[in-house]
Design an enzyme around this catalytic site. Structure first.
Site, PDB file in Angstrom:
ATOM      1  N   TYR A 146     107.756 -16.008  40.483  1.00  0.00           N
ATOM      2  CA  TYR A 146     107.022 -15.639  39.263  1.00  0.00           C
ATOM      3  C   TYR A 146     107.739 -16.175  38.028  1.00  0.00           C
ATOM      4  CZ  TYR A 146     104.629 -12.587  35.896  1.00  0.00           C
ATOM      5  OH  TYR A 146     103.913 -12.093  34.833  1.00  0.00           O
ATOM      6  N   LEU A 185      94.682  -7.902  30.678  1.00  0.00           N
ATOM      7  CA  LEU A 185      94.744  -8.711  29.463  1.00  0.00           C
ATOM      8  C   LEU A 185      93.482  -9.539  29.264  1.00  0.00           C
ATOM      9  CD1 LEU A 185      98.419 -10.041  29.829  1.00  0.00           C
ATOM     10  CD2 LEU A 185      97.640  -7.949  28.689  1.00  0.00           C
ATOM     11  N   SER A 233      89.902  -7.837  34.427  1.00  0.00           N
ATOM     12  CA  SER A 233      90.760  -6.674  34.222  1.00  0.00           C
ATOM     13  C   SER A 233      91.900  -7.019  33.267  1.00  0.00           C
ATOM     14  CB  SER A 233      91.356  -6.182  35.551  1.00  0.00           C
ATOM     15  OG  SER A 233      92.198  -7.178  36.115  1.00  0.00           O
ATOM     16  N   PHE A 245     103.262  -4.533  29.914  1.00  0.00           N
ATOM     17  CA  PHE A 245     101.957  -4.106  29.417  1.00  0.00           C
ATOM     18  C   PHE A 245     101.282  -3.188  30.430  1.00  0.00           C
ATOM     19  CE2 PHE A 245     102.514  -6.822  25.972  1.00  0.00           C
ATOM     20  CZ  PHE A 245     101.446  -6.702  25.088  1.00  0.00           C
ATOM     21  N   LYS A 279     106.323 -18.953  35.336  1.00  0.00           N
ATOM     22  CA  LYS A 279     106.134 -18.606  33.934  1.00  0.00           C
ATOM     23  C   LYS A 279     107.026 -19.455  33.031  1.00  0.00           C
ATOM     24  CE  LYS A 279     102.964 -15.506  34.580  1.00  0.00           C
ATOM     25  NZ  LYS A 279     101.578 -15.717  34.106  1.00  0.00           N
ATOM     26  N   SER A 302     105.275 -15.011  30.359  1.00  0.00           N
ATOM     27  CA  SER A 302     105.833 -13.674  30.540  1.00  0.00           C
ATOM     28  C   SER A 302     107.256 -13.701  30.013  1.00  0.00           C
ATOM     29  CB  SER A 302     105.850 -13.298  32.029  1.00  0.00           C
ATOM     30  OG  SER A 302     106.675 -12.179  32.269  1.00  0.00           O
ATOM     31  N   ASP A 323      88.369 -19.702  41.761  1.00  0.00           N
ATOM     32  CA  ASP A 323      89.820 -19.698  41.951  1.00  0.00           C
ATOM     33  C   ASP A 323      90.402 -20.732  40.988  1.00  0.00           C
ATOM     34  OD1 ASP A 323      92.455 -20.290  42.851  1.00  0.00           O
ATOM     35  OD2 ASP A 323      91.942 -19.695  44.896  1.00  0.00           O
ATOM     36  N   VAL A 324      91.367 -20.339  40.179  1.00  0.00           N
ATOM     37  CA  VAL A 324      91.876 -21.253  39.147  1.00  0.00           C
ATOM     38  C   VAL A 324      92.593 -22.460  39.731  1.00  0.00           C
ATOM     39  CG1 VAL A 324      92.046 -19.455  37.391  1.00  0.00           C
ATOM     40  CG2 VAL A 324      94.031 -19.917  38.867  1.00  0.00           C
TER      41      VAL A 324
END
Length: 252
Positions: A158, A17, A15, A191, A162, A145, A57-58
């Site tokens: 977050y 980006l 989904s 975005f 980032k 971000s 899963d990353v």
């Protein structure tokens, strides 16, 4: 570096980006493998785009190593675009003065920052064995971000993660320069992704109006266009690029 005929790994590709980037890479002749969580729409998205899908899963070494191996089955893995990540509100102190959850902070930072390191190291190890193409063995695009620069109230995990990705970028590029692998990061602003799609229209309109120019939400296709340009442009290395319409985030 020309991506035509090369394998490309796109995380978070089901989904937003990542999906837009997978589409752009397929259109330019790359053999794309989308990575997203089990239970995502990754299988359907990959089928629609003419890509392949691996559920992973990353943050998992084993699952991401398997995804990298799948990506390299049919062509040398030369491109990584890492879009996977997550948000979640958290303050240092709750309204009643209770300390913020350490477990929640750890979870968000682990997904966004540790996950980025895990994906980058595994992809780079595979790229290092490639013969050079247009002077590169591979190129990697990470996703930060504008919160890395101007994190808002309630964004501390977050924003921390980032900012860590931004800090990782130049060091990673220097670490991998001798292997002829480039690393850059894109720092998007507001975005039009599935996360924002869940917000009420007045909130979305307010976010769009806060962008100086163009006065709208970013289109994932614009992120994808920049990601492809980074992969193709040999002098882009070690840089974090803001893609934000000149926005500077307010405290809240």
């Amino acid at each position: 570096m020309n991506v035509e005929g090369a394998a490309a790994l796109v995380t978070g590709g089901a989904s937003g980006l990542g999906r837009a980037t997978a589409r752009r890479l397929v259109e330019h002749g790359a053999d794309v493998v989308i990575v997203d969580l089990p239970g995502s729409s990754g299988e359907a998205v990959a089928a629609a785009l003419g890509a392949r899908f691996v559920a992973a899963d990353v943050t998992s070494e084993e699952q991401m190593a398997a995804a990298v191996a799948v990506a390299a089955e049919r062509a040398p893995l030369r491109a990584l675009v890492h879009c996977a990540g997550r948000g979640g509100p958290l303050r240092l102190l709750d309204r009643d003065g209770t300390p913020g959850s350490l477990a929640r902070y750890t979870e968000i930072v682990t997904t966004n920052l540790i996950g980025t390191f895990n994906v980058l190291r595994l992809a780079a190890a595979r790229m290092a064995g490639n013969a050079p193409l247009d002077g590169d063995r591979g190129a990697c695009v990470l996703t930060a971000s504008v919160a890395a620069y101007e994190g808002q109230i309630g964004q501390i995990p977050y924003a921390s993660a980032k900012a860590g990705i931004k800090g990782m970028t130049l060091v990673a590029a220097r670490d991998l320069a001798g292997r002829q692998i480039r690393v850059c990061t894109i720092a998007p602003g507001t975005f039009d992704t599935p996360l924002l799609a869940r917000l009420p229209d007045p909130v979305r309109d307010s976010l769009a109006a806060s962008v100086p120019h163009p006065r709208r939400l970013g289109d994932p296709a614009e992120y994808a266009a920049l990601a492809l340009h980074v992969l193709e442009n040999p002098m882009l290395n070690g840089e974090t690029i803001r893609l934000d319409g000149a926005i500077r985030m307010a405290p809240r």
